[in-house]
Design a protein around this motif. Structure first.
Motif, PDB file in Angstrom:
ATOM      1  N   VAL A 155       0.834  -1.197   0.000  1.00  7.64           N
ATOM      2  CA  VAL A 155       0.000   0.000   0.000  1.00  7.64           C
ATOM      3  C   VAL A 155       0.874   1.254   0.000  1.00  7.64           C
ATOM      4  CG1 VAL A 155      -1.786   1.253   1.297  1.00  7.64           C
ATOM      5  CG2 VAL A 155      -1.742  -1.271   1.297  1.00  7.64           C
ATOM      6  N   VAL A 156       0.437   2.240  -0.802  1.00  6.64           N
ATOM      7  CA  VAL A 156       1.070   3.556  -0.770  1.00  6.64           C
ATOM      8  C   VAL A 156       0.047   4.549  -0.232  1.00  6.64           C
ATOM      9  CG1 VAL A 156       1.932   5.455  -2.199  1.00  6.64           C
ATOM     10  CG2 VAL A 156       2.725   3.107  -2.607  1.00  6.64           C
ATOM     11  N   VAL A 157       0.416   5.280   0.835  1.00  5.60           N
ATOM     12  CA  VAL A 157      -0.509   6.239   1.430  1.00  5.60           C
ATOM     13  C   VAL A 157      -0.071   7.651   1.062  1.00  5.60           C
ATOM     14  CG1 VAL A 157      -1.499   7.135   3.571  1.00  5.60           C
ATOM     15  CG2 VAL A 157      -1.008   4.677   3.332  1.00  5.60           C
ATOM     16  N   THR A 158      -0.882   8.313   0.243  1.00  7.52           N
ATOM     17  CA  THR A 158      -0.574   9.677  -0.188  1.00  7.52           C
ATOM     18  C   THR A 158      -1.802  10.559  -0.014  1.00  7.52           C
ATOM     19  OG1 THR A 158      -1.080   8.919  -2.429  1.00  7.52           O
ATOM     20  CG2 THR A 158       1.245   9.114  -1.853  1.00  7.52           C
ATOM     21  N   SER A 159      -2.616  10.189   0.957  1.00  9.48           N
ATOM     22  CA  SER A 159      -3.817  10.975   1.243  1.00  9.48           C
ATOM     23  C   SER A 159      -3.456  12.184   2.117  1.00  9.48           C
ATOM     24  CB  SER A 159      -4.831  10.086   1.965  1.00  9.48           C
ATOM     25  OG  SER A 159      -4.210   9.463   3.087  1.00  9.48           O
ATOM     26  N   TRP A 160      -4.468  12.899   2.580  1.00 11.94           N
ATOM     27  CA  TRP A 160      -4.285  14.061   3.452  1.00 11.94           C
ATOM     28  C   TRP A 160      -3.613  13.620   4.754  1.00 11.94           C
ATOM     29  CZ3 TRP A 160      -8.191  16.425   7.225  1.00 11.94           C
ATOM     30  CH2 TRP A 160      -7.813  17.749   7.558  1.00 11.94           C
ATOM     31  N   GLY A 161      -2.637  14.372   5.212  1.00 12.67           N
ATOM     32  CA  GLY A 161      -1.823  14.011   6.378  1.00 12.67           C
ATOM     33  C   GLY A 161      -2.590  13.443   7.566  1.00 12.67           C
ATOM     34  N   PRO A 162      -3.651  14.100   8.024  1.00 12.44           N
ATOM     35  CA  PRO A 162      -4.361  13.613   9.210  1.00 12.44           C
ATOM     36  C   PRO A 162      -4.948  12.218   9.053  1.00 12.44           C
ATOM     37  CG  PRO A 162      -4.857  15.918   8.832  1.00 12.44           C
ATOM     38  CD  PRO A 162      -4.059  15.459   7.654  1.00 12.44           C
ATOM     39  N   THR A 163      -5.073  11.713   7.833  1.00 10.45           N
ATOM     40  CA  THR A 163      -5.634  10.367   7.630  1.00 10.45           C
ATOM     41  C   THR A 163      -4.552   9.290   7.579  1.00 10.45           C
ATOM     42  OG1 THR A 163      -5.505  10.425   5.217  1.00 10.45           O
ATOM     43  CG2 THR A 163      -7.452  11.425   6.217  1.00 10.45           C
ATOM     44  N   HIS A 164      -3.287   9.699   7.565  1.00 14.64           N
ATOM     45  CA  HIS A 164      -2.212   8.720   7.383  1.00 14.64           C
ATOM     46  C   HIS A 164      -2.239   7.610   8.429  1.00 14.64           C
ATOM     47  CE1 HIS A 164       0.638  11.492   4.789  1.00 14.64           C
ATOM     48  NE2 HIS A 164      -0.562  11.316   4.257  1.00 14.64           N
ATOM     49  N   ALA A 165      -2.327   8.026   9.709  1.00 17.64           N
ATOM     50  CA  ALA A 165      -2.196   7.050  10.789  1.00 17.64           C
ATOM     51  C   ALA A 165      -3.204   5.915  10.637  1.00 17.64           C
ATOM     52  CB  ALA A 165      -2.371   7.753  12.140  1.00 17.64           C
ATOM     53  N   GLU A 166      -4.433   6.278  10.365  1.00 20.38           N
ATOM     54  CA  GLU A 166      -5.479   5.259  10.247  1.00 20.38           C
ATOM     55  C   GLU A 166      -5.145   4.235   9.144  1.00 20.38           C
ATOM     56  OE1 GLU A 166      -9.201   6.899   8.966  1.00 20.38           O
ATOM     57  OE2 GLU A 166      -9.918   4.921   8.328  1.00 20.38           O
ATOM     58  N   HIS A 167      -4.742   4.728   7.983  1.00 21.55           N
ATOM     59  CA  HIS A 167      -4.436   3.813   6.875  1.00 21.55           C
ATOM     60  C   HIS A 167      -3.224   2.942   7.198  1.00 21.55           C
ATOM     61  CE1 HIS A 167      -7.482   5.721   4.531  1.00 21.55           C
ATOM     62  NE2 HIS A 167      -6.829   6.866   4.392  1.00 21.55           N
ATOM     63  N   VAL A 168      -2.237   3.532   7.812  1.00 18.36           N
ATOM     64  CA  VAL A 168      -1.031   2.757   8.124  1.00 18.36           C
ATOM     65  C   VAL A 168      -1.361   1.669   9.142  1.00 18.36           C
ATOM     66  CG1 VAL A 168       1.291   2.868   9.135  1.00 18.36           C
ATOM     67  CG2 VAL A 168       0.538   4.635   7.506  1.00 18.36           C
ATOM     68  N   LEU A 169      -2.160   2.031  10.150  1.00 10.81           N
ATOM     69  CA  LEU A 169      -2.543   1.034  11.163  1.00 10.81           C
ATOM     70  C   LEU A 169      -3.363  -0.094  10.531  1.00 10.81           C
ATOM     71  CD1 LEU A 169      -3.290   3.444  14.125  1.00 10.81           C
ATOM     72  CD2 LEU A 169      -1.560   1.607  14.111  1.00 10.81           C
ATOM     73  N   THR A 170      -4.239   0.255   9.633  1.00  7.35           N
ATOM     74  CA  THR A 170      -5.030  -0.762   8.942  1.00  7.35           C
ATOM     75  C   THR A 170      -4.142  -1.705   8.142  1.00  7.35           C
ATOM     76  OG1 THR A 170      -6.829   0.843   8.784  1.00  7.35           O
ATOM     77  CG2 THR A 170      -6.993  -1.111   7.373  1.00  7.35           C
ATOM     78  N   ALA A 171      -3.163  -1.122   7.469  1.00  9.51           N
ATOM     79  CA  ALA A 171      -2.243  -1.945   6.671  1.00  9.51           C
ATOM     80  C   ALA A 171      -1.457  -2.891   7.574  1.00  9.51           C
ATOM     81  CB  ALA A 171      -1.292  -1.053   5.867  1.00  9.51           C
ATOM     82  N   ILE A 172      -0.978  -2.365   8.694  1.00  9.32           N
ATOM     83  CA  ILE A 172      -0.226  -3.223   9.617  1.00  9.32           C
ATOM     84  C   ILE A 172      -1.130  -4.355  10.119  1.00  9.32           C
ATOM     85  CG2 ILE A 172       0.907  -3.333  11.887  1.00  9.32           C
ATOM     86  CD1 ILE A 172       1.844  -0.425  11.384  1.00  9.32           C
ATOM     87  N   ALA A 173      -2.366  -3.990  10.450  1.00 11.80           N
ATOM     88  CA  ALA A 173      -3.308  -5.006  10.924  1.00 11.80           C
ATOM     89  C   ALA A 173      -3.519  -6.090   9.873  1.00 11.80           C
ATOM     90  CB  ALA A 173      -4.637  -4.350  11.296  1.00 11.80           C
ATOM     91  N   ALA A 174      -3.461  -5.675   8.609  1.00 16.61           N
ATOM     92  CA  ALA A 174      -3.630  -6.619   7.509  1.00 16.61           C
ATOM     93  C   ALA A 174      -2.318  -7.318   7.165  1.00 16.61           C
ATOM     94  CB  ALA A 174      -4.167  -5.885   6.274  1.00 16.61           C
ATOM     95  N   GLY A 175      -1.224  -6.925   7.845  1.00 18.88           N
ATOM     96  CA  GLY A 175       0.082  -7.543   7.574  1.00 18.88           C
ATOM     97  C   GLY A 175       0.658  -7.156   6.229  1.00 18.88           C
ATOM     98  N   LYS A 176       0.232  -5.995   5.709  1.00 17.58           N
ATOM     99  CA  LYS A 176       0.713  -5.585   4.383  1.00 17.58           C
ATOM    100  C   LYS A 176       1.733  -4.450   4.477  1.00 17.58           C
ATOM    101  CE  LYS A 176      -3.115  -7.267   1.647  1.00 17.58           C
ATOM    102  NZ  LYS A 176      -4.119  -7.014   0.593  1.00 17.58           N
ATOM    103  N   PRO A 177       2.783  -4.540   3.683  1.00 18.84           N
ATOM    104  CA  PRO A 177       3.781  -3.452   3.635  1.00 18.84           C
ATOM    105  C   PRO A 177       3.123  -2.148   3.208  1.00 18.84           C
ATOM    106  CG  PRO A 177       4.570  -5.398   2.451  1.00 18.84           C
ATOM    107  CD  PRO A 177       3.119  -5.634   2.768  1.00 18.84           C
TER     108      PRO A 177
END
Lengths: 338, 338, 338, 338
Positions: free
Chosen positions: A68-90
């Motif tokens: 996953v590449v996260v290039t959304s608005w800064g305040p949304t980064h944490a949520e997407h990154v945590l979701t990716a980690i939960a999914a075990g995805k880089p």
């Protein structure tokens, strides 16, 4: 093996990374795109034959998304990154990793719980040839132990929406990251002094700002952060050690002599300055993924440190005081010293 | 659409282009490899999942080969290029296009008969950022009409097998091509003067050589060709016009100050100097093929001109005389003036 | 008309100025020398056919002394300068004008009472070609209003007798003077931050020091003062304005390429760096005297300001605080703004 | 002891040397001036308190003239120099020593008969810091034995009276002298190739010209002589040896960044480029005279060589052929090898 990438956020930088992953980096394919503006996602996805997902959660969960590449608005980064980690995805997250130290720490803890690095933060300067040469010189011991670093970070102009805190949060954060890496050292305090501001721009904006950092080893860093310097996009860095110094080069450009002047072009566009660094950053990220090894770029811990230090820099400017960074001890999980 | 490429010749440069087409250039896949040394072809092909063909003919004819790269021994180039043209397949040929003017002309005629450009010759300097900036400056008129060009082409060392004719045929041929393109002009005569040769190398070798060229428009070019200069790989070019000059930059490198010296690295490796040019060359070649347009790089006619001029340069050195190049009129098929 | 000069103090700098006035500057003759060490005065005087005076008072009073050069030990400067003013004789005083602000003010008041400028202080950087070019650029408006100045002042080594206060008093005082002149502005506060000190030198010495100055107009100056940098004597200065910047050049030196390095010499001797400035300083001082006009170089007021500011810098380092300079209002007698 | 100097020729260069001997060089006094235009001599003499002589003969014979400077019209040089030698007086002669090889040889023979060097020729480049640094590097062996030298000599414009032969006789003669000295070698042949001439200037003028020289030791020199280059006065020189190269620096100048350009000034005035060299030249000439030693600057033999070689260069251009210089064997009287 082709790495299938999903991109969250199809703004300017998201579209540029989609182009990069498609046209520049081999071994990758953008398979899914999402954006808060569905039409924008549609256009970006169509251009490369990807499909559109409804939101980040759907994209991260998708079977055809390996990373996953996260290039959304800064305040949304944490949520997407945590979701990716939960999914075990880089996950590759553009800076900032998160806007608060607390969110950064939640990511760090989630990654440590996962037990293996999944997160890389988009500090591309570590991939710039000049900085890499500088690091080689420092690491070789040729200039002795570093004592002082002088930096300048100048943009020709910024839009009116740019406010004084952004000098630290959006701009100087690049120096904060690259200097921690260059020096293999941690920043422990920040101070900001402000010259009178340029009359060329907005009354609301403190510009330039002189930022002063101290490291754990006692190195002193001064950074001129000037985002409306008018003349060009100009990045300077000089590290002075006990026996010598090393200085970043200007980008190579033909010299022209006409009418009593020898001149070379100064870039006016930051994209041109770091385009090779961006390409290398993604090439190495994809190569690591394809090889099945952990990412070697800036870590979640680096993202945490950058957020803590840039927030301290904002506080230092607002308060007029020297502000000590309040950073947790570095977990062994992240290796290194900085 | 992925362009499927067959590579004829798996020596050093062939293997490097296979790596480039696989790892660096998107949109291409090396599907077939051949080499006079079958084992060498086997190794090169296996590394990228390509198959081995028995010879160039089989490779060119193969259904899974959309385009051909010729990196075999120079004297075999003409045959492979002619075969590719006969098969109607695009072909990228490393320099020289052919070792004789006659063979080059056979290729030119075959291509014209085919009716559409199929051939691109591997003169990579046209893709170097510095030369491209120089061409922009010249074309902009900022320095006025060009009158003089000063060049130096220096290698640290060459092996003992390198002989005096190779200074023109293998080395200066790069300047010959890039200057024709830079100036949009044709070289009409060559002269060579020889300083006493460096004592650092072989008795059989005239090194350095000073080559002097004149163009149709009356520009004078001097080229110091010095292949055992010891200190580095160093490419210099300065074009002087009626109102100013433009000079190639040195590659960007960090400056270091220690022990009473300010120093920057001089490359010692030509690969490092032109690696970006090679990458761009292949990226643009593949992009043109993918887009279904004719190649925009150096043409068969450019290959012919380079061979005629480098052969004239050899004759000039051997005879001690000024030798006029004996070039056919440029066919309209190839456009331009040089 | 030859200007007859008496020199008080025949140490290294005194002897160098005697040589300069004899061999380099036309229109001057050293007629009298004195020194606390009579033998030293004897040798210095004999070399140029001057006579020895018993002390500064006798020298200043002498009929064959038109103008006085004070190069004695710093704490004695004030007395000699005041005596010269009392005698109505022009006096060139090496820095510092006096070691205390009070003594400087006594000189200023004495000179104002005299009614005409007699005093010039030996800040030679104002005579350096590079700084003069920089001032021309600033004054031309090409870079807009100055906002930030970055300086570095590096010596290869200093003797063990050099102590931490001397970084401001003896070394940075040159930047303090030249920046006031460059910017036509006054320094109003000083701060000093100290990296960990170089391990190459003495435990008693804080080196390097980063000095931060603020001017009345709001310009921010940072100065890296590093007197044991090992690699050379290196003076850097860059003024950043609202529309551009101007940077001091390195001294011209041949470039050499050998063994994979392009290198130029970095001076290791401050005398070589400013020898032309010293010559010009004395040439202009003597020319003014010969023309009967007031000195145009650094004034007693400049000497006062330099002492106040360098003392404040010492206090800033010792206290760790930002120290406002406590300067009297500038008398109209001295013109200008800084 | 003050050296009393008589100056023959009060044109631009004569007046500049009178000023130099009066204001810049200590130990000299201009006591007598003569010029074919008596009024011009009067003005020049009056300015420095010298007297006017009727002609060169009277001036040379005068009791208050210890040494003679010849700055009259070139064709008159030989006569004045020979008269000075006959009078046993030291003579500084601006280039050319004489316009013909025969006259130069008459001077050489007269000086040898006198038995002691009296003549110095005004080739000031040997006194330029850059060339002196270059000679040190060459003599140190750092770059190995010289093989090739690249030079450019560019003036912004010349008046219409400048004709094609002057490129060699008046302009390139400076490189001819300084290269003989730099390389400690003799020039044995000349060739000139001519690009099409710049359209910016006169139809009668071949400009630029590329001059090619060969030395006795086999070094090859190329010199771009371009006297209407428009953009500035620009002197370039690069010596390539068996192990490295050394290059003349550009004059130090502040760097300015504005509006997307980094620029430094290119001089447009040759006086500014070599003013320090002129000063040093006269300072050393006077110091030698004062010390009673023979001149150490360019000798009568150097003047002869420069005239022979520049005349050969003219012949080479006119004939289109390579012209061997026809120089007598170097007398032991003049020491050295070139």
């Amino acid at each position: 093996m082709t790495v299938r990438v999903g991109v969250i956020g199809a703004g300017w930088i998201g579209r540029d990374h989609i182009r990069r992953l498609t046209e520049i980096v081999t071994g990758a394919q953008v398979t899914a795109v999402t954006d808060i503006d569905a039409a924008r996602a549609e256009v970006a996805a169509a251009r490369v034959g990807a499909r559109v997902c409804a939101d980040g959660g759907e994209l991260i969960a998708a079977n055809d998304v390996d990373a996953v590449v996260v290039t959304s608005w800064g305040p949304t980064h944490a949520e997407h990154v945590l979701t990716a980690i939960a999914a075990g995805k880089p996950v590759f997250c553009e800076k900032p990793l998160a806007t608060t130290a607390e969110d950064c720490l939640r990511i760090v803890e989630a990654e440590m719980t996962h037990g293996r690095r999944l997160v890389q933060v988009g500090f591309m300067r570590r991939y710039d040839q000049g900085y890499r040469q500088m690091k080689q010189v420092i690491d070789s011991g040729r200039i002795g132990e570093p004592l002082v670093v002088h930096c300048a970070h100048r943009n020709p102009t910024v839009p009116e929406s740019y406010h004084s805190d952004m000098a630290a949060l959006d701009s100087a954060v690049h120096e904060i990251d690259v200097l921690r890496w260059l020096l293999d050292d941690e920043i422990v305090s920040a101070q900001v002094v402000t010259p009178r501001s340029t009359s060329k721009r907005f009354a609301h904006l403190k510009d330039p700002q002189i930022m002063l950092f101290e490291t754990a080893k006692g190195v002193r860093i001064d950074l001129e952060m000037f985002v409306n310097c008018q003349y060009g996009y100009d990045i300077q860095c000089e590290t002075v050690g006990e026996e010598g110094l090393v200085r970043l080069p200007d980008p190579a450009a033909v010299g022209v002599r006409t009418a009593g002047q020898h001149s070379t072009v100064v870039l006016t566009d930051w994209v041109g300055r770091f385009v090779d660094a961006f390409d290398t950053e993604f090439r190495e990220w994809i190569a690591n993924l394809a090889a099945g090894v952990e990412p070697t770029g800036p870590s979640a811990w680096d993202g945490y440190a950058a957020t803590v230090i840039s927030n301290a820099t904002v506080e230092a400017r607002q308060s007029g005081r020297i502000v000590a960074t309040d950073m947790k001890p570095r977990p062994a999980f992240y290796g290194g010293t900085a």
